[in-house]
Design a protein around this motif. Structure first.
Motif, mmCIF file in Angstrom:
data_model
loop_
_atom_site.group_PDB
_atom_site.id
_atom_site.type_symbol
_atom_site.label_atom_id
_atom_site.label_comp_id
_atom_site.label_asym_id
_atom_site.label_seq_id
_atom_site.Cartn_x
_atom_site.Cartn_y
_atom_site.Cartn_z
ATOM 1 N N ALA A 129 105.015 5.234 126.386
ATOM 2 C CA ALA A 129 103.792 5.939 126.019
ATOM 3 C C ALA A 129 103.087 5.160 124.912
ATOM 4 N N ILE A 130 101.855 5.572 124.635
ATOM 5 C CA ILE A 130 101.032 4.957 123.591
ATOM 6 C C ILE A 130 100.574 6.050 122.638
ATOM 7 N N LEU A 131 100.711 5.798 121.336
ATOM 8 C CA LEU A 131 100.169 6.702 120.322
ATOM 9 C C LEU A 131 99.116 5.947 119.534
ATOM 10 N N SER A 132 97.907 6.497 119.481
ATOM 11 C CA SER A 132 96.816 5.811 118.804
ATOM 12 C C SER A 132 95.784 6.834 118.341
ATOM 13 N N GLY A 133 95.076 6.504 117.276
ATOM 14 C CA GLY A 133 94.051 7.426 116.810
ATOM 15 C C GLY A 133 93.589 7.109 115.406
ATOM 16 N N LEU A 144 98.148 15.824 105.394
ATOM 17 C CA LEU A 144 96.741 16.185 105.567
ATOM 18 C C LEU A 144 96.414 16.247 107.069
ATOM 19 N N PRO A 145 95.454 17.084 107.470
ATOM 20 C CA PRO A 145 95.173 17.284 108.899
ATOM 21 C C PRO A 145 94.700 16.009 109.592
ATOM 22 N N ALA A 146 95.206 15.780 110.792
ATOM 23 C CA ALA A 146 94.824 14.613 111.583
ATOM 24 C C ALA A 146 95.137 14.879 113.047
ATOM 25 N N ALA A 147 94.546 14.060 113.914
ATOM 26 C CA ALA A 147 94.798 14.155 115.352
ATOM 27 C C ALA A 147 94.924 12.754 115.920
ATOM 28 N N ALA A 148 95.550 12.642 117.077
ATOM 29 C CA ALA A 148 95.775 11.338 117.704
ATOM 30 C C ALA A 148 95.771 11.500 119.217
ATOM 31 N N THR A 149 95.643 10.387 119.907
ATOM 32 C CA THR A 149 95.788 10.342 121.360
ATOM 33 C C THR A 149 97.208 9.914 121.702
ATOM 34 N N PHE A 170 99.351 17.495 112.425
ATOM 35 C CA PHE A 170 99.306 16.235 113.171
ATOM 36 C C PHE A 170 99.298 16.580 114.645
ATOM 37 N N ARG A 171 98.132 16.501 115.244
ATOM 38 C CA ARG A 171 97.898 17.080 116.560
ATOM 39 C C ARG A 171 97.709 15.988 117.615
ATOM 40 N N PRO A 172 98.737 15.702 118.416
ATOM 41 C CA PRO A 172 98.589 14.731 119.502
ATOM 42 C C PRO A 172 97.884 15.366 120.708
ATOM 43 N N TYR A 173 96.858 14.698 121.213
ATOM 44 C CA TYR A 173 96.134 15.134 122.406
ATOM 45 C C TYR A 173 96.538 14.230 123.572
ATOM 46 N N LEU A 174 96.975 14.844 124.667
ATOM 47 C CA LEU A 174 97.529 14.090 125.789
ATOM 48 C C LEU A 174 96.452 13.527 126.716
ATOM 49 N N THR A 175 96.738 12.347 127.250
ATOM 50 C CA THR A 175 95.943 11.743 128.310
ATOM 51 C C THR A 175 96.866 10.894 129.166
ATOM 52 N N GLY A 238 89.434 5.832 120.457
ATOM 53 C CA GLY A 238 88.334 4.885 120.528
ATOM 54 C C GLY A 238 87.309 5.138 119.441
ATOM 55 N N PHE A 239 86.360 6.008 119.744
ATOM 56 C CA PHE A 239 85.272 6.288 118.807
ATOM 57 C C PHE A 239 85.794 6.839 117.484
ATOM 58 N N GLY A 240 86.783 7.728 117.538
ATOM 59 C CA GLY A 240 87.310 8.306 116.307
ATOM 60 C C GLY A 240 87.904 7.258 115.388
ATOM 61 N N ASP A 241 88.726 6.384 115.948
ATOM 62 C CA ASP A 241 89.354 5.328 115.160
ATOM 63 C C ASP A 241 88.324 4.330 114.651
ATOM 64 N N LEU A 242 87.314 4.052 115.466
ATOM 65 C CA LEU A 242 86.243 3.141 115.069
ATOM 66 C C LEU A 242 85.510 3.665 113.845
ATOM 67 N N ILE A 243 85.142 4.939 113.861
ATOM 68 C CA ILE A 243 84.425 5.531 112.731
ATOM 69 C C ILE A 243 85.272 5.469 111.470
ATOM 70 N N LEU A 244 86.544 5.842 111.582
ATOM 71 C CA LEU A 244 87.415 5.863 110.411
ATOM 72 C C LEU A 244 87.524 4.482 109.769
ATOM 73 N N CYS A 245 87.839 3.486 110.584
ATOM 74 C CA CYS A 245 88.174 2.172 110.032
ATOM 75 C C CYS A 245 86.954 1.321 109.695
#
Length: 333
Positions: A129-133, A144-149, A170-175, A238-245
């Protein structure tokens, strides 16, 4: 209780170990050096990477790869350019049912392969699997609150992984889009360097907004060629990680770009860092993929020229701004 090992005791690996332990997993944290594992066990804190955040009670550190591999789930958090070496070390110790979760973001510099492709090549029988976000390690470690793919091809596997690492904070969203979950995280490393260059060179917030927007177009363009879904690329990984970094000095890639924009020398910046700045190595791999598929990624190309081609920052910016005016749907910048 799920037995989970985190392979890599940097900031992100330590944060994931803390998170998994809070989620109820039995957690081992593997580090390459025995002296480091001894310190982790005696001091109960990773003073090299997260000095102000104690490890959750019950986390055990080790430098023994055989002991580390005896787990239901392995979270792979070594730098992306070391993923192949790490998997080769682990392979003789793996059980066929051990789940491999890649938590590093990047594209292998030498081969141009995604992390999932390396896992499939070296450990094809293991579920992966892949974890990213958009996840800064210190914030995750503090709760602190966060979410990931969380991307995997089988729903049942994904649900078991969510139980092992998921928390209300820490909320993982499945795909099932394994490819898409990797593209954004890899390309944003390079785009964050570009935005750091803008900040360091004091080119203004308008320029940064333009880079983020047109950078997202480059992510979508590459993702389409590699078979990713647009909705994944527009999501957390994608977009979420781009905005953060692209908007924070906490990002290693952004801060490196900012230092370059202020006139610092790349080699000196890297020598002062204990953590790997993935975008430095992924930039050339991305540009080779763009050339292979015949797509324009001018922002990534400009960063690669600065990092690996000896082009001055000012010259690379001038070249970008000199590009012809085009329809927005077609424009690279």
């Amino acid at each position: 209780m799920t037995k989970l090992t985190v392979i890599g005791a940097g900031a992100w690996g330590t944060a994931l170990a803390i998170t998994a332990r809070k989620a109820g997993s039995d957690v081992v944290l593997w580090t390459r050096h025995s002296a480091h594992s001894d310190l982790l066990n005696t001091e109960n804190v990773n003073s090299s990477y997260l000095p102000d955040i104690p490890l959750a009670a019950g986390i055990t550190a080790t430098s023994d790869i055989r002991h580390a591999a005896q787990a239901d789930i392995l979270l792979l958090v070594t730098p992306a350019q070391h993923a192949r070496e790490t998997l080769y070390r682990l392979k003789p110790e793996l059980e066929a049912e051990t789940i491999l979760v890649m938590c590093s973001k990047g594209i292998e510099q030498e081969s141009g392969r995604l992390m999932s492709e390396i896992m499939e090549e070296i450990a094809p029988s293991n579920p992966h699997a892949i974890l990213s976000g958009p996840n800064f390690a210190a914030e995750i470690a503090r709760g602190l609150p966060a979410a990931a793919t969380l991307a995997c091809r089988h729903q049942e596997l994904g649900e078991s992984l969510v139980k092992a690492i998921g928390l209300p904070t820490f909320r993982p969203y499945l795909t099932d889009d394994v490819i898409g979950a990797q593209i954004g995280g890899a390309v944003k490393n390079v785009l964050a360097i570009a935005c750091g260059l803008v900040a360091g060179g004091r080119l203004g917030e308008n320029a940064r907004a333009a880079l983020i927007t047109r950078g997202m177009a480059e992510i979508l363009r590459l993702g389409e060629k590699l078979g990713a879904r647009a909705e994944t690329l527009m999501g957390l990984s994608g977009f979420g990680d781009l905005i953060l970094c692209c908007t924070s000095q906490t990002s290693r890639n952004f801060s490196l770009g900012a230092a370059l924009g202020q006139g610092d020398i790349l080699e000196e910046i890297l020598q002062e860092r204990t953590a790997v700045t993935e975008g430095v190595y992924t930039a050339s791999a991305i540009c080779r993929l763009a050339e292979k598929f015949g797509i324009e990624m001018p922002i990534c190309a400009a960063v690669d020229e600065i990092l690996n081609g000896g082009t001055a920052v000012s010259s690379a910016i001038e070249d970008l701004l000199a590009r012809p005016f085009r329809d927005e749907k077609l424009a690279g910048f």
